[in-house]
Design an enzyme around this catalytic site. Structure first.
Site, PDB file in Angstrom:
ATOM      1  N   TRP A  67      60.666  97.288  58.643  1.00  0.00           N
ATOM      2  CA  TRP A  67      61.515  96.557  57.716  1.00  0.00           C
ATOM      3  C   TRP A  67      62.698  95.905  58.437  1.00  0.00           C
ATOM      4  O   TRP A  67      62.518  95.251  59.453  1.00  0.00           O
ATOM      5  CB  TRP A  67      61.961  97.466  56.559  1.00  0.00           C
ATOM      6  CG  TRP A  67      60.821  97.990  55.731  1.00  0.00           C
ATOM      7  CD1 TRP A  67      60.234  99.226  55.837  1.00  0.00           C
ATOM      8  CD2 TRP A  67      60.076  97.293  54.723  1.00  0.00           C
ATOM      9  NE1 TRP A  67      59.200  99.345  54.949  1.00  0.00           N
ATOM     10  CE2 TRP A  67      59.080  98.193  54.240  1.00  0.00           C
ATOM     11  CE3 TRP A  67      60.165  96.023  54.154  1.00  0.00           C
ATOM     12  CZ2 TRP A  67      58.175  97.832  53.238  1.00  0.00           C
ATOM     13  CZ3 TRP A  67      59.269  95.664  53.148  1.00  0.00           C
ATOM     14  CH2 TRP A  67      58.295  96.571  52.704  1.00  0.00           C
ATOM     15  N   SER A  68      63.905  96.111  57.956  1.00  0.00           N
ATOM     16  CA  SER A  68      65.047  95.355  58.491  1.00  0.00           C
ATOM     17  C   SER A  68      65.508  95.800  59.872  1.00  0.00           C
ATOM     18  O   SER A  68      66.363  95.144  60.464  1.00  0.00           O
ATOM     19  CB  SER A  68      66.221  95.423  57.514  1.00  0.00           C
ATOM     20  OG  SER A  68      65.948  94.660  56.371  1.00  0.00           O
ATOM     21  N   THR A  69      64.977  96.883  60.400  1.00  0.00           N
ATOM     22  CA  THR A  69      65.284  97.228  61.789  1.00  0.00           C
ATOM     23  C   THR A  69      64.856  96.092  62.710  1.00  0.00           C
ATOM     24  O   THR A  69      65.391  95.931  63.808  1.00  0.00           O
ATOM     25  CB  THR A  69      64.599  98.557  62.160  1.00  0.00           C
ATOM     26  OG1 THR A  69      65.097  99.586  61.301  1.00  0.00           O
ATOM     27  CG2 THR A  69      64.878  98.956  63.596  1.00  0.00           C
TER      28      THR A  69
END
Length: 395
Positions: A67-69
């Protein structure tokens, strides 16, 4: 208790213990964590199951959607271009992407994109998943969209739009899609197992994401109270575990949300910042460029995530500062990025530390999952012990 594999230096035994407790006490299913100190792995652990049914073990090379990592690696691509003199972070976005000047956005700067201050947290018109998979259509709609707030004044988390905005600038300059640029310039030369747009040959290595426990009634009510800009950022279009487990999502390029990698890969990418531009002796960015990644753009209550936080936060030029909440350890100048459900990348140049944590059982929050917190705290507890880590002073 699942079998934990990998290695861990004796002085970082607390990291292994915290990782084990994530399984026994915090509901972990399958996961991996890697900790680098000065580019050298001091903990590289994995265990559990890669699927909900418990038929596939999590292996050393298991990939998972983080995801946003993945926003950190996307930002690195822009900083690499800036380091080469091809991108000016203080130039208008429209200097590289002329269509972006529409709807009063002619003065929006590249640094506003990197720091979630462009006012384009999401689209105003409904946007379907099929349309999200169309890079050119999504970018064209973002270019035509009127900002939700005055650009540059406040941060408002650009959950899905971030990768398209920063990625399109990278594409306009380099002629390459973000996934290909990342592969050619960073992950390929360094042998880092991370991609935007998963190749078909790697699909058998991907862990199945598993839903978080249902939100409480209180959590559902909180989501219902979110303002239109937050809904646009977080749910236009709606994504989630069912979507992320499909071949179409995995193969698409959605750099803000569908990067796939191992914990080792995440730690290595964030390790470039922790190493002040170098990773294991190989220079990727100049020291100045690496330092610029964590150049704070002003503390404020985030316009999208703010209702869920009891404190102000600050975003640098691509990563969040640890700040008073100690999201990425006790150094307020450390930086990192969480992914929805729990994953995390962390970089602390003063301590020489980088961390990558990935998992497949989703937590219920967007940031500061208890499993991640336990691992970060164990790392710094080890560093505080005598002989734990001599360190160069902050620069």
């Amino acid at each position: 208790m699942p079998q934990i594999q990998g290695h861990c230096d004796e002085r970082f035994a607390g990291v292994r213990e915290a990782f084990e407790r994530n399984f026994t006490e915090r509901g972990e299913l399958g996961a991996a964590v890697t900790v680098l100190v000065d580019g050298t792995p001091v903990a590289d652990l994995w265990g559990g199951w890669a699927d909900a049914a418990g038929t596939r073990r999590w292996e050393r090379d298991t990939l998972v959607n983080v995801w946003s990592t993945g926003k950190g690696p996307m930002a690195l691509c822009a900083h690499l271009l800036a380091d080469r003199g091809l991108l000016d972070l203080d130039a208008p976005v429209a200097a590289y992407w002329p269509e972006f000047a529409a709807a009063g956005k002619g003065s929006v700067l590249v640094r506003h994109l990197l720091s979630h201050r462009a006012g384009l947290a999401g689209l105003r018109e409904p946007h379907t998943l099929a349309e999200l998979y169309d890079w050119e259509l999504t970018c064209a709609r973002l270019a035509a969209t009127e900002p939700w707030w005055e650009p540059g004044t406040r941060s408002g988390y650009h959950a899905l739009s971030y990768g398209f905005l920063v990625g399109e600038v990278v594409r306009r300059i380099s002629g390459l899609m973000p996934g290909e640029f990342l592969r050619r310039e960073i992950t390929g030369p360094l042998g880092i197992d991370f991609t935007f747009g998963l190749p078909e040959k790697d699909t058998d290595r991907v862990a199945e994401l598993v839903r978080a426990k249902p939100l409480s009634d209180e959590g559902g009510e909180h989501f219902a109270r979110l303002r239109p800009v937050a809904i646009a950022s977080l749910a236009n279009p709606a994504t989630g575990v069912a979507v992320a487990n499909t071949p179409r999502w995995r193969s698409a390029e959605i750099p803000a949300a569908n990067g796939h990698g191992t914990a080792r890969a995440v730690a290595s990418l964030y390790g470039i910042v922790a190493g002040r531009g170098s990773l294991a002796g190989r220079r990727v960015l100049s020291e100045r460029a690496a330092e610029r990644v964590r150049e704070g753009q002003g503390s404020c209550r985030d316009l999208v995530l703010g209702p869920g936080f009891a404190h102000d936060t600050e975003i640098g030029l691509g990563l969040w500062l640890s700040g008073p909440n100690r999201s990425y350890g006790p150094n307020p100048a450390a930086v990192g990025h969480d992914g929805a459900g729990g994953s995390c990348g962390l970089a602390d140049p003063e301590a020489g530390v980088a961390l990558g944590y990935v998992m497949n059982r989703m937590g219920t929050g967007i940031t500061d999952d208890p499993r991640k917190r336990a691992l970060v705290e164990a790392v710094y507890a080890a560093l505080r012990r005598p002989g734990g880590r001599p360190r160069n002073p902050a620069r």
